[in-house]
Design an enzyme around this catalytic site. Structure first.
Site, PDB file in Angstrom:
ATOM      1  N   LYS A  16     -12.529   3.442   4.898  1.00  0.00           N
ATOM      2  CA  LYS A  16     -12.372   4.021   6.239  1.00  0.00           C
ATOM      3  C   LYS A  16     -10.890   4.349   6.409  1.00  0.00           C
ATOM      4  O   LYS A  16     -10.072   3.466   6.639  1.00  0.00           O
ATOM      5  CB  LYS A  16     -12.815   2.996   7.277  1.00  0.00           C
ATOM      6  CG  LYS A  16     -13.312   3.567   8.594  1.00  0.00           C
ATOM      7  CD  LYS A  16     -12.326   4.382   9.384  1.00  0.00           C
ATOM      8  CE  LYS A  16     -11.302   3.560  10.121  1.00  0.00           C
ATOM      9  NZ  LYS A  16     -10.295   4.402  10.817  1.00  0.00           N
ATOM     10  N   GLY A  60      -2.778  -2.606   7.555  1.00  0.00           N
ATOM     11  CA  GLY A  60      -2.574  -2.098   8.903  1.00  0.00           C
ATOM     12  C   GLY A  60      -1.767  -3.092   9.712  1.00  0.00           C
ATOM     13  O   GLY A  60      -1.054  -3.937   9.158  1.00  0.00           O
ATOM     14  N   SER A  61      -1.915  -3.016  11.011  1.00  0.00           N
ATOM     15  CA  SER A  61      -1.078  -3.851  11.877  1.00  0.00           C
ATOM     16  C   SER A  61      -1.581  -5.293  11.911  1.00  0.00           C
ATOM     17  O   SER A  61      -2.764  -5.569  11.644  1.00  0.00           O
ATOM     18  CB  SER A  61      -1.088  -3.279  13.299  1.00  0.00           C
ATOM     19  OG  SER A  61      -2.392  -3.343  13.817  1.00  0.00           O
ATOM     20  N   THR A  62      -0.701  -6.193  12.286  1.00  0.00           N
ATOM     21  CA  THR A  62      -1.068  -7.601  12.371  1.00  0.00           C
ATOM     22  C   THR A  62      -2.130  -7.814  13.446  1.00  0.00           C
ATOM     23  O   THR A  62      -3.066  -8.595  13.267  1.00  0.00           O
ATOM     24  CB  THR A  62       0.193  -8.448  12.638  1.00  0.00           C
ATOM     25  OG1 THR A  62       1.043  -8.322  11.486  1.00  0.00           O
ATOM     26  CG2 THR A  62      -0.138  -9.909  12.854  1.00  0.00           C
ATOM     27  N   GLY A 118      -5.332  -6.825  12.021  1.00  0.00           N
ATOM     28  CA  GLY A 118      -5.646  -7.824  10.993  1.00  0.00           C
ATOM     29  C   GLY A 118      -6.285  -9.072  11.594  1.00  0.00           C
ATOM     30  O   GLY A 118      -7.213  -9.648  11.014  1.00  0.00           O
ATOM     31  N   GLU A 169      -2.872  -6.802   4.284  1.00  0.00           N
ATOM     32  CA  GLU A 169      -1.496  -6.310   4.104  1.00  0.00           C
ATOM     33  C   GLU A 169      -1.051  -5.821   5.471  1.00  0.00           C
ATOM     34  O   GLU A 169      -1.442  -4.739   5.907  1.00  0.00           O
ATOM     35  CB  GLU A 169      -1.453  -5.158   3.096  1.00  0.00           C
ATOM     36  CG  GLU A 169      -1.951  -5.494   1.712  1.00  0.00           C
ATOM     37  CD  GLU A 169      -1.022  -6.425   0.958  1.00  0.00           C
ATOM     38  OE1 GLU A 169       0.130  -6.629   1.399  1.00  0.00           O
ATOM     39  OE2 GLU A 169      -1.451  -6.960  -0.064  1.00  0.00           O
ATOM     40  N   CYS A 216       5.607  -0.374   6.048  1.00  0.00           N
ATOM     41  CA  CYS A 216       5.513  -1.783   6.460  1.00  0.00           C
ATOM     42  C   CYS A 216       6.744  -2.575   6.025  1.00  0.00           C
ATOM     43  O   CYS A 216       7.149  -3.508   6.698  1.00  0.00           O
ATOM     44  CB  CYS A 216       4.255  -2.399   5.864  1.00  0.00           C
ATOM     45  SG  CYS A 216       4.070  -2.047   4.112  1.00  0.00           S
ATOM     46  N   GLU A 229       8.116  -4.888  15.390  1.00  0.00           N
ATOM     47  CA  GLU A 229       7.987  -3.820  14.405  1.00  0.00           C
ATOM     48  C   GLU A 229       7.944  -2.478  15.139  1.00  0.00           C
ATOM     49  O   GLU A 229       7.080  -2.257  15.987  1.00  0.00           O
ATOM     50  CB  GLU A 229       6.707  -4.000  13.591  1.00  0.00           C
ATOM     51  CG  GLU A 229       6.578  -2.963  12.503  1.00  0.00           C
ATOM     52  CD  GLU A 229       5.319  -3.131  11.674  1.00  0.00           C
ATOM     53  OE1 GLU A 229       4.245  -3.318  12.259  1.00  0.00           O
ATOM     54  OE2 GLU A 229       5.427  -3.067  10.438  1.00  0.00           O
TER      55      GLU A 229
HETATM   56  P1  NDP Z   1      -3.703  -0.147  12.742  1.00  0.00           P
HETATM   57  O1  NDP Z   1      -3.917  -1.588  12.496  1.00  0.00           O
HETATM   58  O2  NDP Z   1      -3.810   0.371  14.098  1.00  0.00           O
HETATM   59  O3  NDP Z   1      -4.728   0.724  11.871  1.00  0.00           O
HETATM   60  C1  NDP Z   1      -4.960   0.478  10.512  1.00  0.00           C
HETATM   61  C2  NDP Z   1      -6.380   0.853  10.181  1.00  0.00           C
HETATM   62  O4  NDP Z   1      -7.259  -0.007  10.905  1.00  0.00           O
HETATM   63  C3  NDP Z   1      -6.750   2.271  10.604  1.00  0.00           C
HETATM   64  O5  NDP Z   1      -7.690   2.808   9.697  1.00  0.00           O
HETATM   65  C4  NDP Z   1      -7.395   2.043  11.948  1.00  0.00           C
HETATM   66  O6  NDP Z   1      -8.246   3.107  12.301  1.00  0.00           O
HETATM   67  C5  NDP Z   1      -8.148   0.771  11.683  1.00  0.00           C
HETATM   68  N1  NDP Z   1      -8.508   0.000  12.861  1.00  0.00           N
HETATM   69  C6  NDP Z   1      -7.946   0.021  14.101  1.00  0.00           C
HETATM   70  N2  NDP Z   1      -8.563  -0.861  14.911  1.00  0.00           N
HETATM   71  C7  NDP Z   1      -9.533  -1.456  14.170  1.00  0.00           C
HETATM   72  C8  NDP Z   1     -10.497  -2.461  14.438  1.00  0.00           C
HETATM   73  N3  NDP Z   1     -10.609  -3.041  15.635  1.00  0.00           N
HETATM   74  N4  NDP Z   1     -11.335  -2.845  13.448  1.00  0.00           N
HETATM   75  C9  NDP Z   1     -11.239  -2.293  12.235  1.00  0.00           C
HETATM   76  N5  NDP Z   1     -10.356  -1.324  11.918  1.00  0.00           N
HETATM   77  C10 NDP Z   1      -9.502  -0.916  12.877  1.00  0.00           C
HETATM   78  O7  NDP Z   1      -2.329   0.180  12.077  1.00  0.00           O
HETATM   79  P2  NDP Z   1      -1.590   1.555  12.078  1.00  0.00           P
HETATM   80  O8  NDP Z   1      -2.507   2.637  11.686  1.00  0.00           O
HETATM   81  O9  NDP Z   1      -0.850   1.674  13.353  1.00  0.00           O
HETATM   82  O10 NDP Z   1      -0.610   1.351  10.844  1.00  0.00           O
HETATM   83  C11 NDP Z   1       0.620   0.809  11.005  1.00  0.00           C
HETATM   84  C12 NDP Z   1       0.598  -0.670  10.708  1.00  0.00           C
HETATM   85  O11 NDP Z   1       0.161  -0.916   9.379  1.00  0.00           O
HETATM   86  C13 NDP Z   1       1.974  -1.246  10.802  1.00  0.00           C
HETATM   87  O12 NDP Z   1       1.943  -2.446  11.518  1.00  0.00           O
HETATM   88  C14 NDP Z   1       2.366  -1.523   9.366  1.00  0.00           C
HETATM   89  O13 NDP Z   1       3.264  -2.532   9.189  1.00  0.00           O
HETATM   90  C15 NDP Z   1       1.058  -1.803   8.722  1.00  0.00           C
HETATM   91  N6  NDP Z   1       1.113  -1.476   7.315  1.00  0.00           N
HETATM   92  C16 NDP Z   1       1.176  -2.502   6.412  1.00  0.00           C
HETATM   93  C17 NDP Z   1       1.310  -2.250   5.052  1.00  0.00           C
HETATM   94  C18 NDP Z   1       1.341  -3.377   4.068  1.00  0.00           C
HETATM   95  O14 NDP Z   1       1.109  -3.128   2.881  1.00  0.00           O
HETATM   96  N7  NDP Z   1       1.621  -4.583   4.459  1.00  0.00           N
HETATM   97  C19 NDP Z   1       1.386  -0.889   4.541  1.00  0.00           C
HETATM   98  C20 NDP Z   1       1.285   0.115   5.560  1.00  0.00           C
HETATM   99  C21 NDP Z   1       1.167  -0.183   6.904  1.00  0.00           C
HETATM  100  P3  NDP Z   1      -7.710   4.308  13.240  1.00  0.00           P
HETATM  101  O15 NDP Z   1      -6.313   4.628  12.791  1.00  0.00           O
HETATM  102  O16 NDP Z   1      -8.665   5.388  12.979  1.00  0.00           O
HETATM  103  O17 NDP Z   1      -7.741   3.778  14.640  1.00  0.00           O
END
Ligand code: NDP
Length: 497
Positions: free
Chosen positions: A190, A243-245, A248, A265, A299, A400
């Site tokens: 996804k 994605g974001s904490t 997560g 991650e 990140c 962040e």
């Molecule tokens: P989000 O957590 O908002 O989104 C990440 C993914 O999760 C997207 O596909 C998003 O979909 C999806 N998502 C959002 N809400 C839900 C939910 N309730 N249940 C399941 N999936 C969901 O992060 P961002 O897109 O804003 O990305 C930035 C963040 O990712 C930053 O905090 C960054 O630090 C972190 N990151 C970490 C990395 C690592 O390797 N540690 C690498 C890259 C980024 P949609 O976007 O369609 O809403």
């Protein structure tokens, strides 16, 4: 038909109006028929529409992934999976111009940088190809030798749900699909609604390479609908999330439904410690890259700059001059070093932090605002920003930002620097700049983070594990540890008499 013949055919252009998603080896619309737009962040214009997948689409994709896992894919031998991954790597190289342009148009990354990632991404795929034939168990000496024989097998965990962000769609997809294919798992990916186009091109390449139906599925949709449905799904064995904490945490809660395996991650607020003896000629550009690459939407972005007080003023002055000279512009411009932020929402968020920094008493040494001149006014451009006179309690230092912003903080002793570097709930990465090898190793050991770079930053390699401590998550990507995340260890006991 061989891959060589098929690759003469170009991939679907990223800006073609209507895209479908890839489920069970077929290109499909969402069951609801609904779509959503994806926007070019450099121009604000619509790039394409993609299906708005929801729970029922996730159900279909997971069912297809389960059938493939138990059916044809289970008969692929390690060497077959290896050949497939090598073919995919070749296809990636052949189509890299199209893939990199897709990331540039969809999420803003400068094209010159995106093109330069070709070897790294193909290298990741070839690394996983090598690992596919290296998945060994072990024999284990037990306390009844001669009577009982025990050994372990490492088996694929099953159906993997992969949820990725928008900041590096190609690499993030491959970090998940590569180990899944190497280990014999199947996957439902996804992508972020902000940048779904490259993952769809990747599905095209998987299809051309001969990946069987259902093994790799890409469902576009929002996080709260498709993402949450995948995280909660009772027939998904593991979630690999980047994605974001905050998200997560909700993934982790959802995993309790059926006790899924989870790897996370997550975010970071990485410290960079510049010692008094650092080589400033290399430290200044390296710190700038750590902070501003991908417009700070990484990140691991180094966003807290701890500098020895004796060199602080000179360092900040040089960094500010460097930041001000960086060329900001549309990713397709070959001179661009810093592209736009991915979305208007991200722009508003970053500008909010810039305003808060000034309100809280920091001073702007470079940048500090959105760029609205000429053609850049239509896009989401922010000038690379260096804050001085910052303090540890400011929001720009604690939170962040995910934008091109770094805050300078003077320190008086290394003990103090380490304490302040570690005073964050995150623990993803850190950087150390010194000419003293002893100091380098001591600081590397004392920083509580999953990766520490010394006199460099951002170095990544498929063979080297990457992943966070603390609220930056758990589970590694890269290295043999990565494959462990996709394997379950089974123990077999055999009575010998
Ligand atoms: P989000 O957590 O908002 O989104 C990440 C993914 O999760 C997207 O596909 C998003 O979909 C999806 N998502 C959002 N809400 C839900 C939910 N309730 N249940 C399941 N999936 C969901 O992060 P961002 O897109 O804003 O990305 C930035 C963040 O990712 C930053 O905090 C960054 O630090 C972190 N990151 C970490 C990395 C690592 O390797 N540690 C690498 C890259 C980024 P949609 O976007 O369609 O809403």
């Amino acid at each position: 038909m061989t891959a060589t013949i098929e690759t003469r055919q170009a991939l679907t252009p990223p800006d073609s109006a209507e895209r479908k998603m890839f489920v069970d080896g077929a290109w499909v619309d969402a069951l609801s028929g609904e779509t959503m737009e994806t926007i070019n962040p450099a121009t604000g214009e619509r790039l394409a529409v993609v299906p708005r997948g929801r729970r029922e689409d996730i159900d279909l994709a997971v069912a297809a992934a389960r059938r493939a896992f138990e059916g044809p894919w289970s008969r692929f031998k390690p060497a077959d999976r290896q050949r497939l991954l090598l073919r995919i790597a070749d296809l990636f190289e052949e189509h890299w111009d199209e893939l990199s342009l897709s990331d540039t148009l969809d999420m803003g990354k400068p094209l010159t940088r995106a093109r330069a990632d070709k070897g790294r991404v193909a290298g990741m795929l070839r690394y996983y190809a090598g690992m596919a034939t290296n998945l060994d168990g072990r024999t284990v000496d037990n306390s009844q030798p001669g009577e009982m024989f025990s050994y372990t097998r490492r088996e694929p965990v099953g159906v993997v749900g992969a949820i990725i962000p928008w900041n590096a769609p190609i690499a993030a997809s491959i970090w998940k699909i590569g180990p899944a294919l190497a280990t014999g798992c199947t996957i439902v990916l996804k992508p972020s609604e902000e940048a779904p186009l490259s993952p769809l091109l990747i599905a095209e390449l998987m299809n051309r390479a001969g990946v069987p139906a259902g093994v790799v599925n890409v469902v576009t949709g929002s996080g709260t609908e498709a993402g949450a449905a995948l995280a909660e799904h009772l027939d998904v064995d593991k979630i690999a999330f980047t994605g974001s904490t905050l998200t997560g945490q909700s993934i982790l809660r959802a995993s309790a439904n059926n006790i899924k395996r989870v790897s996370l991650e997550l975010g970071g607020k990485s410290p960079l410690i510049v010692c008094a003896d650092a080589d400033l000629d290399t430290a200044v550009p390296t710190v700038a890259l750590a902070a501003f690459a991908n417009s700070g939407q990484i990140c691991i972005a180094g966003s807290r700059l701890l500098v020895d007080r004796s060199i602080h003023d000179e360092f900040v002055e040089r960094l500010a001059a460097y930041a001000s000279a960086l060329k900001v512009g549309p990713g397709v411009d070959p001179d661009t070093e810093i592209g736009p932020l991915v979305s208007k929402r991200q722009l508003d968020k970053v500008v909010g932090f810039l305003d808060a920094g000034v309100e809280e008493g920091a001073t702007v040494r470079a940048g500090g605002a959105r760029i609205e001149r000429g053609e850049l006014a239509a896009g989401n451009f922010v000038a690379p920003t260096v804050f001085g006179d910052a303090s540890d309690s400011m929001s720009i230092v604690r939170e962040e930002i995910f934008g091109p912003v770094i805050s300078a903080l003077p320190f008086d002793s290394l003990d103090e620097a380490v304490k302040r570097a570690n005073a964050t709930p995150y623990g993803l990465a850190g950087g150390v700049f010194t000419r003293d090898v002893g100091t380098a190793h001591q600081l590397a050991a004392r920083i509580r983070a999953g990766s520490v770079w010394v006199n460099t930053y951002h170095a990544l390699d498929p063979a080297v594990p990457f992943g966070g401590f603390k609220m930056s998550g758990f589970g590694k990507e890269g290295g043999s540890e990565h494959l462990d995340e996709y394997l379950a260890t089974k123990t077999v006991w055999v009575k010998l008499d």
